[in-house]
Design a protein around this motif. Structure first.
Motif, PDB file in Angstrom:
ATOM      1  N   VAL A  13      28.014 -23.745 -42.011  1.00  0.00           N
ATOM      2  CA  VAL A  13      26.892 -24.291 -42.784  1.00  0.00           C
ATOM      3  C   VAL A  13      26.039 -25.207 -41.912  1.00  0.00           C
ATOM      4  O   VAL A  13      24.802 -25.139 -41.925  1.00  0.00           O
ATOM      5  CB  VAL A  13      27.421 -25.041 -44.026  1.00  0.00           C
ATOM      6  CG1 VAL A  13      26.277 -25.801 -44.708  1.00  0.00           C
ATOM      7  CG2 VAL A  13      28.056 -24.068 -45.010  1.00  0.00           C
ATOM      8  N   ASP A  14      26.687 -26.077 -41.145  1.00  0.00           N
ATOM      9  CA  ASP A  14      25.944 -26.968 -40.250  1.00  0.00           C
ATOM     10  C   ASP A  14      25.134 -26.186 -39.224  1.00  0.00           C
ATOM     11  O   ASP A  14      24.004 -26.560 -38.877  1.00  0.00           O
ATOM     12  CB  ASP A  14      26.922 -27.904 -39.532  1.00  0.00           C
ATOM     13  CG  ASP A  14      27.300 -29.093 -40.397  1.00  0.00           C
ATOM     14  OD1 ASP A  14      26.785 -29.188 -41.519  1.00  0.00           O
ATOM     15  OD2 ASP A  14      28.111 -29.919 -39.947  1.00  0.00           O
ATOM     16  N   ASN A  15      25.728 -25.115 -38.716  1.00  0.00           N
ATOM     17  CA  ASN A  15      25.027 -24.304 -37.716  1.00  0.00           C
ATOM     18  C   ASN A  15      23.768 -23.670 -38.303  1.00  0.00           C
ATOM     19  O   ASN A  15      22.775 -23.477 -37.589  1.00  0.00           O
ATOM     20  CB  ASN A  15      25.968 -23.215 -37.188  1.00  0.00           C
ATOM     21  CG  ASN A  15      25.374 -22.444 -36.028  1.00  0.00           C
ATOM     22  OD1 ASN A  15      24.956 -23.014 -35.039  1.00  0.00           O
ATOM     23  ND2 ASN A  15      25.324 -21.120 -36.168  1.00  0.00           N
ATOM     24  N   LYS A  16      23.793 -23.364 -39.588  1.00  0.00           N
ATOM     25  CA  LYS A  16      22.629 -22.749 -40.242  1.00  0.00           C
ATOM     26  C   LYS A  16      21.538 -23.770 -40.546  1.00  0.00           C
ATOM     27  O   LYS A  16      20.358 -23.415 -40.654  1.00  0.00           O
ATOM     28  CB  LYS A  16      23.074 -22.048 -41.531  1.00  0.00           C
ATOM     29  CG  LYS A  16      23.911 -20.807 -41.311  1.00  0.00           C
ATOM     30  CD  LYS A  16      23.110 -19.711 -40.629  1.00  0.00           C
ATOM     31  CE  LYS A  16      23.909 -18.432 -40.486  1.00  0.00           C
ATOM     32  NZ  LYS A  16      23.145 -17.367 -39.794  1.00  0.00           N
ATOM     33  N   THR A  17      21.899 -25.028 -40.716  1.00  0.00           N
ATOM     34  CA  THR A  17      20.901 -26.032 -41.109  1.00  0.00           C
ATOM     35  C   THR A  17      20.514 -26.968 -39.967  1.00  0.00           C
ATOM     36  O   THR A  17      19.658 -27.830 -40.155  1.00  0.00           O
ATOM     37  CB  THR A  17      21.437 -26.884 -42.281  1.00  0.00           C
ATOM     38  OG1 THR A  17      22.605 -27.614 -41.849  1.00  0.00           O
ATOM     39  CG2 THR A  17      21.803 -26.012 -43.461  1.00  0.00           C
TER      40      THR A  17
ATOM     41  N   LYS B 212      25.150 -24.903 -26.525  1.00  0.00           N
ATOM     42  CA  LYS B 212      25.558 -24.284 -27.789  1.00  0.00           C
ATOM     43  C   LYS B 212      26.721 -25.052 -28.410  1.00  0.00           C
ATOM     44  O   LYS B 212      27.780 -24.503 -28.695  1.00  0.00           O
ATOM     45  CB  LYS B 212      25.943 -22.818 -27.568  1.00  0.00           C
ATOM     46  CG  LYS B 212      24.773 -21.949 -27.110  1.00  0.00           C
ATOM     47  CD  LYS B 212      25.189 -20.489 -27.006  1.00  0.00           C
ATOM     48  CE  LYS B 212      24.009 -19.617 -26.605  1.00  0.00           C
ATOM     49  NZ  LYS B 212      24.387 -18.182 -26.526  1.00  0.00           N
ATOM     50  N   ALA B 213      26.493 -26.336 -28.621  1.00  0.00           N
ATOM     51  CA  ALA B 213      27.564 -27.202 -29.109  1.00  0.00           C
ATOM     52  C   ALA B 213      28.056 -26.774 -30.490  1.00  0.00           C
ATOM     53  O   ALA B 213      29.266 -26.747 -30.751  1.00  0.00           O
ATOM     54  CB  ALA B 213      27.080 -28.648 -29.156  1.00  0.00           C
ATOM     55  N   PHE B 214      27.130 -26.421 -31.396  1.00  0.00           N
ATOM     56  CA  PHE B 214      27.526 -26.018 -32.749  1.00  0.00           C
ATOM     57  C   PHE B 214      28.305 -24.706 -32.724  1.00  0.00           C
ATOM     58  O   PHE B 214      29.312 -24.545 -33.422  1.00  0.00           O
ATOM     59  CB  PHE B 214      26.294 -25.885 -33.648  1.00  0.00           C
ATOM     60  CG  PHE B 214      25.713 -27.192 -34.073  1.00  0.00           C
ATOM     61  CD1 PHE B 214      26.111 -27.785 -35.258  1.00  0.00           C
ATOM     62  CD2 PHE B 214      24.771 -27.835 -33.288  1.00  0.00           C
ATOM     63  CE1 PHE B 214      25.577 -29.001 -35.666  1.00  0.00           C
ATOM     64  CE2 PHE B 214      24.230 -29.052 -33.677  1.00  0.00           C
ATOM     65  CZ  PHE B 214      24.631 -29.637 -34.862  1.00  0.00           C
ATOM     66  N   GLU B 215      27.831 -23.760 -31.921  1.00  0.00           N
ATOM     67  CA  GLU B 215      28.514 -22.462 -31.849  1.00  0.00           C
ATOM     68  C   GLU B 215      29.924 -22.603 -31.270  1.00  0.00           C
ATOM     69  O   GLU B 215      30.877 -21.980 -31.761  1.00  0.00           O
ATOM     70  CB  GLU B 215      27.698 -21.483 -30.995  1.00  0.00           C
ATOM     71  CG  GLU B 215      26.417 -21.004 -31.652  1.00  0.00           C
ATOM     72  CD  GLU B 215      25.263 -21.972 -31.479  1.00  0.00           C
ATOM     73  OE1 GLU B 215      25.502 -23.112 -31.025  1.00  0.00           O
ATOM     74  OE2 GLU B 215      24.114 -21.603 -31.801  1.00  0.00           O
ATOM     75  N   PHE B 216      30.069 -23.459 -30.246  1.00  0.00           N
ATOM     76  CA  PHE B 216      31.394 -23.662 -29.661  1.00  0.00           C
ATOM     77  C   PHE B 216      32.321 -24.386 -30.636  1.00  0.00           C
ATOM     78  O   PHE B 216      33.533 -24.164 -30.632  1.00  0.00           O
ATOM     79  CB  PHE B 216      31.281 -24.444 -28.359  1.00  0.00           C
ATOM     80  CG  PHE B 216      30.845 -23.599 -27.195  1.00  0.00           C
ATOM     81  CD1 PHE B 216      31.497 -22.401 -26.905  1.00  0.00           C
ATOM     82  CD2 PHE B 216      29.795 -23.991 -26.378  1.00  0.00           C
ATOM     83  CE1 PHE B 216      31.091 -21.610 -25.836  1.00  0.00           C
ATOM     84  CE2 PHE B 216      29.393 -23.215 -25.304  1.00  0.00           C
ATOM     85  CZ  PHE B 216      30.047 -22.011 -25.037  1.00  0.00           C
TER      86      PHE B 216
ATOM     87  N   LEU C 270      36.033 -28.146 -20.492  1.00  0.00           N
ATOM     88  CA  LEU C 270      36.282 -28.910 -21.717  1.00  0.00           C
ATOM     89  C   LEU C 270      36.282 -27.996 -22.937  1.00  0.00           C
ATOM     90  O   LEU C 270      37.134 -28.114 -23.813  1.00  0.00           O
ATOM     91  CB  LEU C 270      35.221 -29.998 -21.876  1.00  0.00           C
ATOM     92  CG  LEU C 270      35.240 -31.136 -20.850  1.00  0.00           C
ATOM     93  CD1 LEU C 270      34.087 -32.091 -21.112  1.00  0.00           C
ATOM     94  CD2 LEU C 270      36.561 -31.869 -20.888  1.00  0.00           C
ATOM     95  N   VAL C 271      35.313 -27.092 -22.999  1.00  0.00           N
ATOM     96  CA  VAL C 271      35.244 -26.160 -24.126  1.00  0.00           C
ATOM     97  C   VAL C 271      36.492 -25.284 -24.176  1.00  0.00           C
ATOM     98  O   VAL C 271      37.098 -25.085 -25.230  1.00  0.00           O
ATOM     99  CB  VAL C 271      33.978 -25.294 -24.039  1.00  0.00           C
ATOM    100  CG1 VAL C 271      34.014 -24.184 -25.084  1.00  0.00           C
ATOM    101  CG2 VAL C 271      32.734 -26.139 -24.234  1.00  0.00           C
ATOM    102  N   ALA C 272      36.898 -24.759 -23.018  1.00  0.00           N
ATOM    103  CA  ALA C 272      38.043 -23.849 -22.964  1.00  0.00           C
ATOM    104  C   ALA C 272      39.332 -24.537 -23.389  1.00  0.00           C
ATOM    105  O   ALA C 272      40.091 -24.018 -24.227  1.00  0.00           O
ATOM    106  CB  ALA C 272      38.189 -23.287 -21.551  1.00  0.00           C
ATOM    107  N   PHE C 273      39.579 -25.723 -22.840  1.00  0.00           N
ATOM    108  CA  PHE C 273      40.841 -26.400 -23.165  1.00  0.00           C
ATOM    109  C   PHE C 273      40.813 -27.035 -24.551  1.00  0.00           C
ATOM    110  O   PHE C 273      41.855 -27.243 -25.158  1.00  0.00           O
ATOM    111  CB  PHE C 273      41.181 -27.433 -22.085  1.00  0.00           C
ATOM    112  CG  PHE C 273      41.820 -26.825 -20.873  1.00  0.00           C
ATOM    113  CD1 PHE C 273      43.159 -26.453 -20.896  1.00  0.00           C
ATOM    114  CD2 PHE C 273      41.085 -26.587 -19.727  1.00  0.00           C
ATOM    115  CE1 PHE C 273      43.749 -25.867 -19.793  1.00  0.00           C
ATOM    116  CE2 PHE C 273      41.663 -26.002 -18.610  1.00  0.00           C
ATOM    117  CZ  PHE C 273      43.012 -25.628 -18.644  1.00  0.00           C
ATOM    118  N   THR C 274      39.622 -27.328 -25.051  1.00  0.00           N
ATOM    119  CA  THR C 274      39.523 -27.774 -26.442  1.00  0.00           C
ATOM    120  C   THR C 274      39.915 -26.643 -27.384  1.00  0.00           C
ATOM    121  O   THR C 274      40.616 -26.855 -28.376  1.00  0.00           O
ATOM    122  CB  THR C 274      38.100 -28.247 -26.760  1.00  0.00           C
ATOM    123  OG1 THR C 274      37.778 -29.356 -25.912  1.00  0.00           O
ATOM    124  CG2 THR C 274      37.994 -28.697 -28.205  1.00  0.00           C
TER     125      THR C 274
END
Length: 467
Positions: free
Chosen positions: A150-154, A302-306, A366-370
């Motif tokens: 929802v956040d990604n859409k708005t 692409k913080a929201f997508e990740f 960071l993205v991968a290990f998160t």
């Protein structure tokens, strides 16, 4: 449903802090930021931590409330308070009023999480309780995925609807839950404690249905011995439940709240506190509360997508963990494995930020290990507790790596294996002061006595029917 609401709120509100529309109202202009706005760290932390404070307040009154009004009424109250809290947050443009809404929502979430899980633990059959209670993490992750989507859409909206739409979605689950509770029986154990034996029996039969046949009874029928008296699992559970409640009532006159810190109950209290402490020690609350904002600060486009991706990894972990708990490993082994894996993920993130800070490869690391952390945390450790501040950046991982190591030690030496045990059996085992490593093999008196009493009751019934 109750836990889905909790997950939706955590994901949705955590990502609001990276939305320009939200920052325009509750933040301040910042030309150096990619979004053009920033948010004060105090505001950021209060938005997250006041939810926890509200949950803490609700925990102080939960015991008294549940003693007299039960689990269903507590959940109904939570749905009503949730509606009020959401209305406050949607309608305000002032940080102080927003704080009030977060506090009330924390109270509602505290009741939702507490009583939904108490109810589940009380009504689930012993052999399924581990999986049923593990559904907490399952539904929290479903809610988190929905909140992140929802956040990604708005997120692209620059007006107040960018955050008001996600907050409005917080009405959906409580509304459905409020209606669904009319079709759910009260906890049989709670009804027995209130002296409502007939209602308790009816509630247990409604929960178990006709499929709750005993393997022992099936074996007796296959043997062809028509004279054998073998109780159904329902009868064994019912007698065991009655015996447990009677024993509690027998001791009730001499029991005070301080007894949770005395005798065998002290061990149970410390295990509960230790378990919650280990959830926090994993470092998950930093990621739950701030990962989208943190990714944005680190320059990840692409913080929201990740964030959605990481939540999906967590959901995958929940499914793997539930299967492992019920089919492969017990709770103790899963906890040890999860703490080791989470600690290594945090350590890898911290090392990357130390060796090469503020670079694209570090951001990707960071993205991968998160994502790996969310998989192992949700699959092995479970839900978390108090939020953590963001001042240390990615080097926070050194702290969480060390604390996860402490968790491994705690799980190995102190956490007993409780798979397949009824709540009444656990009472007996703790009272007998059985060491953690001997929990799995300990034979309880109450289970044997319940089978004998249930068999005798069924034998009398069969003789009456023949006569």
């Amino acid at each position: 449903m109750a836990n889905m609401q909790y997950g939706f709120d955590l994901a949705a509100v955590g990502s609001l802090q990276a939305m320009p529309g939200f920052l325009k109202v509750f933040g301040y202009p910042d030309p150096t930021s990619d979004t053009g706005y920033a948010i004060d760290s105090t505001v950021q932390q209060l938005i997250t931590s006041l939810l926890t404070l509200g949950s803490f307040v609700s925990s102080l009154v939960a015991g008294v409330f549940s003693t007299y009004l039960g689990r269903k009424y507590a959940l109904w109250l939570a749905c009503i308070v949730n509606a009020i809290a959401c209305g406050i947050q949607i309608g305000t443009s002032t940080a102080g009023v927003l704080y009030l809404g977060r506090l009330l929502l924390g109270f509602a979430n505290g009741f939702l999480v507490t009583f939904s899980n108490i109810y589940t633990a009380e009504v689930a059959p012993a052999h399924m309780r581990g999986v049923m209670v593990a559904l907490f993490a399952y539904w929290v992750n479903i809610g988190s995925i929905m909140g992140a989507v929802v956040d990604n859409k708005t997120k692209e909206r620059l007006d107040a609807l960018s955050y008001r739409i996600p907050l409005s979605c917080l009405y959906i689950v409580p509304t459905l839950l409020f209606v669904a509770l009319f079709f759910v029986p009260e906890s049989p154990r709670w009804l027995l404690h209130r002296g409502k034996e007939q209602e308790a029996r009816k509630a247990l039969e409604q929960l178990r249905g006709k499929s709750y046949a005993s393997l022992l009874a099936s074996a007796g029928n296959e043997s062809g011995d028509e004279g054998s008296v073998v109780p159904t699992l329902l009868e064994v559970e019912w007698v065991e439940m009655i015996k447990g409640v009677q024993e509690e009532k027998r001791e009730q006159g001499s029991v005070s709240a301080l007894d949770m810190f005395r005798g065998p109950d002290l061990r149970r209290t410390l295990l509960c506190y230790g378990m919650i402490g280990c959830q926090t020690a994993s470092g998950v609350w930093f990621l739950i509360g701030y990962q989208t904002y943190f990714f944005t600060v680190c320059g990840i486009t692409k913080a929201f997508e990740f964030s959605i991706m990481n939540t999906c990894f967590g959901f995958l972990g929940v499914n793997v963990g539930m299967y492992a708990i019920s089919q492969l490993l017990g709770r103790r082994s899963i906890l040890i494995l999860g703490a080791i894996a989470c600690g290594l993920c945090q350590l890898a993130s911290a090392i990357a930020a130390t060796v090469s800070p503020d670079t694209l490869p570090t951001g990707q690391t960071l993205v991968a290990f998160t994502a790996l952390f969310m998989f192992f945390y949700n699959g092995c450790v479970g839900a978390a507790s108090y939020p953590v501040a963001t001042e240390l950046g990615a080097r926070y991982g050194y702290i969480w790596a060390a604390s996860n190591l402490c968790c491994v030690v705690f799980f190995y030496f102190f956490m007993p294996e409780m798979k397949g045990r009824s709540l009444e059996e656990l009472d007996e085992i703790f009272a007998a002061r059985v060491p953690a490593r001997k929990f799995k093999s300990y034979q309880t008196v109450i289970r044997v006595a319940a089978r004998i009493d249930a068999a005798n009751a069924k034998g009398v019934s069969q003789h009456i029917e023949k006569a």
